[in-house]
Scaffold this motif. Structure first.
Motif, mmCIF file in Angstrom:
data_model
loop_
_atom_site.group_PDB
_atom_site.id
_atom_site.type_symbol
_atom_site.label_atom_id
_atom_site.label_comp_id
_atom_site.label_asym_id
_atom_site.label_seq_id
_atom_site.Cartn_x
_atom_site.Cartn_y
_atom_site.Cartn_z
ATOM 1 N N PRO A 137 6.772 -12.514 14.539
ATOM 2 C CA PRO A 137 6.284 -13.889 13.773
ATOM 3 C C PRO A 137 6.525 -15.029 15.189
ATOM 4 C CG PRO A 137 8.645 -13.521 13.498
ATOM 5 C CD PRO A 137 7.915 -12.217 14.037
ATOM 6 N N THR A 138 5.524 -16.058 15.024
ATOM 7 C CA THR A 138 5.250 -17.147 15.794
ATOM 8 C C THR A 138 6.675 -17.927 15.740
ATOM 9 O OG1 THR A 138 3.976 -18.612 16.849
ATOM 10 C CG2 THR A 138 3.938 -18.580 14.640
ATOM 11 N N PRO A 139 7.007 -18.262 16.790
ATOM 12 C CA PRO A 139 8.073 -19.164 16.832
ATOM 13 C C PRO A 139 7.989 -20.568 16.172
ATOM 14 C CG PRO A 139 7.545 -19.084 19.136
ATOM 15 C CD PRO A 139 6.815 -18.279 18.091
ATOM 16 N N SER A 140 6.729 -21.005 16.232
ATOM 17 C CA SER A 140 6.282 -22.387 15.548
ATOM 18 C C SER A 140 4.785 -22.646 15.452
ATOM 19 C CB SER A 140 6.810 -23.493 16.343
ATOM 20 O OG SER A 140 6.179 -23.427 17.943
ATOM 21 N N SER A 177 3.723 -10.412 5.355
ATOM 22 C CA SER A 177 4.535 -11.127 6.163
ATOM 23 C C SER A 177 3.740 -12.459 6.835
ATOM 24 C CB SER A 177 4.595 -10.016 7.587
ATOM 25 O OG SER A 177 3.367 -9.924 7.977
ATOM 26 N N THR A 178 2.567 -12.589 6.530
ATOM 27 C CA THR A 178 2.070 -14.080 6.850
ATOM 28 C C THR A 178 2.450 -14.957 5.924
ATOM 29 O OG1 THR A 178 -0.065 -13.569 5.555
ATOM 30 C CG2 THR A 178 -0.243 -13.027 7.719
ATOM 31 N N ALA A 179 2.745 -14.491 4.744
ATOM 32 C CA ALA A 179 3.169 -15.641 3.567
ATOM 33 C C ALA A 179 4.749 -15.697 3.864
ATOM 34 C CB ALA A 179 3.231 -15.062 2.246
ATOM 35 N N ALA A 180 5.434 -14.777 4.081
ATOM 36 C CA ALA A 180 6.975 -15.177 4.554
ATOM 37 C C ALA A 180 7.097 -15.874 5.961
ATOM 38 C CB ALA A 180 7.831 -13.826 4.609
ATOM 39 N N SER A 197 -5.295 -14.935 -1.371
ATOM 40 C CA SER A 197 -4.639 -13.771 -1.185
ATOM 41 C C SER A 197 -5.504 -12.676 -0.753
ATOM 42 C CB SER A 197 -3.480 -13.453 -2.321
ATOM 43 O OG SER A 197 -2.968 -12.233 -1.951
ATOM 44 N N ILE A 198 -5.074 -11.745 0.074
ATOM 45 C CA ILE A 198 -5.959 -10.649 0.252
ATOM 46 C C ILE A 198 -5.694 -9.343 -0.770
ATOM 47 C CG2 ILE A 198 -4.516 -9.290 1.939
ATOM 48 C CD1 ILE A 198 -7.028 -8.787 3.742
ATOM 49 N N GLY A 199 -4.591 -9.442 -1.276
ATOM 50 C CA GLY A 199 -4.422 -8.421 -2.452
ATOM 51 C C GLY A 199 -3.201 -8.527 -3.182
ATOM 52 N N PRO A 200 -2.819 -7.609 -4.222
ATOM 53 C CA PRO A 200 -1.798 -7.567 -4.978
ATOM 54 C C PRO A 200 -0.583 -7.590 -4.296
ATOM 55 C CG PRO A 200 -3.200 -5.844 -5.581
ATOM 56 C CD PRO A 200 -3.614 -6.426 -4.297
ATOM 57 N N GLN A 201 -0.146 -7.034 -3.208
ATOM 58 C CA GLN A 201 1.167 -6.875 -2.321
ATOM 59 C C GLN A 201 1.460 -8.405 -1.799
ATOM 60 O OE1 GLN A 201 0.539 -3.601 0.249
ATOM 61 N NE2 GLN A 201 2.011 -2.473 -1.134
#
Length: 159
Positions: free
Chosen positions: A55-58, A81-84, A105-109
């Motif tokens: 993840p990016t720090p900021s 992970s992009t969402a989180a 969203s790209i999909g169900p997950q």
């Protein structure tokens, strides 16, 4: 010849996979679904994470400013992970700005991950299939300019 039963088809697939040796090269955060399914089908699987997702720090200051000033129309989420990670980076008042924007969203997950974070982050649209072209299609179809042109009688077009 009579149609194969589901059990016969599964057995046939397992026999086809029994001699297969697969090398999977996923990210370090990939779920175990694929290797587990292949192993269950009889394949010999070597699973070696080949890259790390960090993840990016900021967020860049210009993105923070755009959120602050309501200049973001759509926020796209291409993985859980992009969402989180976006959630982790934003203070509450900017999370509310994301909730006020349209979300794709790209999909169900990914949608499930958004649901866990906040009901206010549920997607405005979800791609019909988990792919970038389907995500773009969903955004275009839900965009106000497209809806207005369709009401005016224009034929929809995607370029």
């Amino acid at each position: 010849a009579p149609e194969r039963t589901a059990a016969q088809k599964l057995l046939h697939r397992q026999l086809e996979m029994a001699d297969q040796r697969l090398l999977l090269l996923p990210t370090d955060i990939a779920p175990d679904t694929l290797p587990d399914t292949l192993r269950a089908a009889g394949a010999q699987v070597t699973d070696v994470p080949i890259y790390r997702t960090l993840p990016t720090p900021s967020l860049p200051p210009e993105i923070v400013a755009a959120l602050e000033n309501d200049q973001i129309t759509w926020v796209t989420f291409t993985s859980a992970s992009t969402a989180a990670n976006l959630w982790r980076l934003l203070p509450e008042h900017l999370r509310q700005k994301v909730a006020a924007a349209r979300r794709a969203s790209i999909g169900p997950q990914t949608t499930a991950a958004l649901r866990k974070l906040s009901e206010t982050w549920l997607p405005t649209v979800e791609a019909a299939t988990p792919s970038i072209p389907a995500l773009i299609e969903a955004i275009v179809a839900a965009s106000p300019a497209r809806a207005e042109s369709q009401q005016a009688g224009d034929k929809p077009r995607i370029s």
